[in-house]
Write a protein that holds these residues in place. Sequence first.
Motif, short mmCIF file in Angstrom:
data_model
loop_
_atom_site.label_atom_id
_atom_site.label_comp_id
_atom_site.label_asym_id
_atom_site.label_seq_id
_atom_site.Cartn_x
_atom_site.Cartn_y
_atom_site.Cartn_z
N LYS A 8 0.59 -1.23 0.36
CA LYS A 8 0.27 0.17 -0.06
C LYS A 8 0.64 0.92 0.18
CE LYS A 8 -4.01 -1.97 2.06
NZ LYS A 8 -5.58 -1.34 3.21
N GLN A 9 2.18 1.53 0.70
CA GLN A 9 2.86 2.15 0.79
C GLN A 9 3.66 2.53 -1.02
OE1 GLN A 9 5.48 1.26 4.28
NE2 GLN A 9 3.99 1.99 5.99
N LEU A 10 4.12 1.47 -1.04
CA LEU A 10 4.29 1.73 -2.13
C LEU A 10 3.80 2.24 -3.50
CD1 LEU A 10 6.30 -1.58 -2.32
CD2 LEU A 10 7.53 0.40 -2.28
N VAL A 11 2.22 1.11 -3.59
CA VAL A 11 1.12 1.90 -4.21
C VAL A 11 0.17 3.53 -4.17
CG1 VAL A 11 1.15 -0.51 -5.20
CG2 VAL A 11 -0.35 0.67 -3.52
N ARG A 12 0.57 4.14 -2.88
CA ARG A 12 0.19 4.89 -3.06
C ARG A 12 1.41 6.54 -2.92
NH1 ARG A 12 -4.27 2.95 1.45
NH2 ARG A 12 -5.73 1.99 0.51
N THR A 13 2.42 6.06 -3.56
CA THR A 13 3.56 7.56 -3.11
C THR A 13 2.96 7.56 -4.82
OG1 THR A 13 4.65 6.12 -3.01
CG2 THR A 13 5.17 8.00 -3.29
N GLU A 14 2.77 9.34 -4.76
CA GLU A 14 2.30 10.34 -6.04
C GLU A 14 3.18 9.71 -7.05
OE1 GLU A 14 0.08 12.45 -6.57
OE2 GLU A 14 -0.64 11.96 -3.96
N GLY A 15 3.36 9.95 -8.04
CA GLY A 15 3.88 10.00 -9.45
C GLY A 15 4.24 10.83 -9.40
N ILE A 16 5.25 10.82 -11.13
CA ILE A 16 6.03 11.80 -11.31
C ILE A 16 5.43 12.90 -11.72
CG2 ILE A 16 7.76 12.50 -13.68
CD1 ILE A 16 8.87 9.17 -12.97
N GLU A 17 5.63 13.93 -11.68
CA GLU A 17 5.33 15.63 -12.27
C GLU A 17 3.78 15.21 -12.07
OE1 GLU A 17 5.83 15.82 -16.16
OE2 GLU A 17 7.88 16.13 -15.71
N GLY A 18 3.30 15.45 -10.44
CA GLY A 18 2.13 14.99 -9.92
C GLY A 18 0.72 14.26 -10.31
N THR A 19 1.43 13.49 -11.08
CA THR A 19 0.14 12.22 -11.62
C THR A 19 -0.78 11.53 -10.56
OG1 THR A 19 1.74 10.29 -11.36
CG2 THR A 19 1.86 11.48 -13.44
N PRO A 20 -1.67 11.16 -10.94
CA PRO A 20 -2.43 10.54 -9.49
C PRO A 20 -2.42 9.16 -9.12
CG PRO A 20 -3.60 9.98 -11.24
CD PRO A 20 -2.38 11.36 -12.00
N PRO A 21 -2.53 9.12 -7.53
CA PRO A 21 -1.66 7.84 -6.57
C PRO A 21 -2.44 6.90 -7.48
CG PRO A 21 -3.47 8.99 -5.67
CD PRO A 21 -3.54 10.43 -6.72
N LEU A 22 -1.52 5.77 -7.21
CA LEU A 22 -2.12 3.81 -8.39
C LEU A 22 -3.14 4.11 -7.89
CD1 LEU A 22 1.90 3.04 -9.43
CD2 LEU A 22 -0.15 4.28 -11.02
N PRO A 23 -4.12 2.88 -7.80
CA PRO A 23 -4.79 1.82 -7.22
C PRO A 23 -4.29 1.39 -6.00
CG PRO A 23 -4.87 1.18 -9.07
CD PRO A 23 -3.76 2.84 -9.37
N SER A 24 -4.89 0.84 -4.91
CA SER A 24 -3.91 -0.17 -4.28
C SER A 24 -4.08 -1.65 -4.31
CB SER A 24 -4.27 0.30 -2.48
OG SER A 24 -4.57 -1.18 -1.59
N VAL A 25 -3.11 -1.89 -4.04
CA VAL A 25 -3.25 -3.61 -4.59
C VAL A 25 -2.52 -4.52 -3.93
CG1 VAL A 25 -3.10 -5.64 -6.21
CG2 VAL A 25 -4.06 -3.10 -7.18
N HIS A 26 -3.01 -5.35 -3.06
CA HIS A 26 -2.29 -5.56 -2.47
C HIS A 26 -0.56 -7.12 -2.83
CE1 HIS A 26 -5.19 -5.52 1.08
NE2 HIS A 26 -4.99 -4.14 0.21
N LEU A 27 0.18 -7.51 -2.43
CA LEU A 27 1.25 -7.79 -2.61
C LEU A 27 0.46 -9.48 -3.37
CD1 LEU A 27 3.65 -9.02 -4.22
CD2 LEU A 27 4.36 -9.31 -1.15
N PRO A 28 -0.39 -10.47 -2.23
CA PRO A 28 -1.01 -11.44 -2.74
C PRO A 28 -1.26 -11.64 -4.02
CG PRO A 28 -0.95 -11.03 -0.12
CD PRO A 28 -0.02 -10.24 -0.75
N GLY A 29 -2.19 -10.15 -4.15
CA GLY A 29 -3.22 -9.97 -5.10
C GLY A 29 -2.28 -10.35 -6.28
N LEU A 30 -1.50 -9.82 -6.54
CA LEU A 30 -0.18 -9.48 -7.63
C LEU A 30 0.07 -11.41 -7.74
CD1 LEU A 30 1.24 -6.14 -7.02
CD2 LEU A 30 -0.76 -6.53 -8.37
N LEU A 31 0.41 -11.46 -6.94
CA LEU A 31 1.74 -13.25 -6.54
C LEU A 31 0.16 -14.45 -7.13
CD1 LEU A 31 3.44 -13.28 -3.41
CD2 LEU A 31 3.64 -13.44 -5.57
N THR A 32 -0.96 -13.98 -6.70
CA THR A 32 -1.70 -14.75 -7.80
C THR A 32 -2.15 -14.86 -8.47
OG1 THR A 32 -2.90 -15.27 -5.24
CG2 THR A 32 -4.53 -15.23 -6.93
N PHE A 33 -2.34 -13.15 -9.35
CA PHE A 33 -2.57 -12.55 -10.89
C PHE A 33 -1.14 -13.46 -11.11
CE2 PHE A 33 -3.28 -10.61 -15.15
CZ PHE A 33 -1.82 -9.78 -15.18
#
Length: 323
Positions: A8-33
Amino acid sequence: MNNKIIIKQLVRTEGIEGTPPLPSVHLPGLLTFEAAARHLNFARAAAELGVTPTAVSRTIKSVEAQLNVRLFNRTTRSVSLTEAGASLNAALAPALAMIKSSLSQVLLATDQPSGTVRINSSYVAYRILIEPHLAAFFEKFPLINVEVSLDNQLSDIVNAGFDIGIRMGKRVQNDMVAVQLGARQKRIVVAAPDYFHKRNEPETIDELLKHNCIRQRYSVGGRLFEWKFEARGQMIQIDVQGHLIFDEMRSVLDAAIQGHGIAFIYEDFAKQELASGMLRQVLRRHNALDDAFHLYYPHRKHMPGKLRAFVDFMRSANRTETS
C-alpha cells in the motif's frame, strides 16, 4: 510490517510530476495474478499457491476491481489474458521473480530454511532413495514440508508445479539440472520359495525360458524391460515369457512374493523381502547394471534454501562412489 502495508505504501506514492496515486493492490493479489497468468489455469495456479480455485478466482476479481480493468477472458473451457493483463504480466513477472530471488537469498543465509518442497517421483525411486531418509531429514529441517506425487511418467515438473523430479537417467531439457542420486541400480532375478515347490530352480539364463516370468513395461503402453545379463564379458538378452505384465515395479514385486513367477527387479528395491525370506535370489552369478536415478530441477541463479537443503541432504544420505 506486513506485505499488505508495504505494498500500500508503494502503490500510493505520488507519481512523477503530480500524476494521480496508483490504486491499492496487495502483494498476495499480484502473486495470485502472476501464477494464474503463467498457468492460464486457475486450478493449477491454486495448486501451486496452496489455495482453492475459488479463492484464486475471487482474488483475481478483487484485483480487477481495484485496477478497474479486466485482466482475463474467462469461459467455461479456457482462460486467456486480455491485452491489459498481458501488458501487466510482462512487467510484473520479472519484478516478482526478483523479489522471490531476494527472499530465496535470505533463506539461504539462514540455518533453518522453510517452506514446502514438492517432488514428483516414481515409486521405486522414492522407496529406495527418499523414504529411508525422511525421518533424519525432518529432524534436521523441521520447518520444511515435503509433498510427494508418485507416478511413472516423465512429468513437466515446472508446469505441474513441482520443485524436483526423480527419474532414471540424466537426460533432461537444457534448462534443467540433473544430479545423480545413489549408485547405478543392479537388477537381480528373484522368486518366492513357494514358486519352486513344483519346479526346478533355473541354473542357466536359457532355463528362464521354461518359467513363468513376470514382465514390466517402462510406462503405460510402453516397451517392455529387456532381460539383459552380463556373462563372460558379453551382454546376453533373453526374451522371457509369462502370464503377467505390469507397468510398475512394486506390482512385479508383489506378484513375485505371491508366487506367480520369477521377477527381474532392482536389488535395492527388494532388500526387505530378500532379508525376510519372502523372496530369494536365483541365478546369483548373473545380474545387470541399470542407470542411476537422478534428481532434476530447473536451472536457477539462486536456488531456494528449502530446495538446496533437500538436494544436499539426499545426495549425502545416498552418497556412494561413482565413476
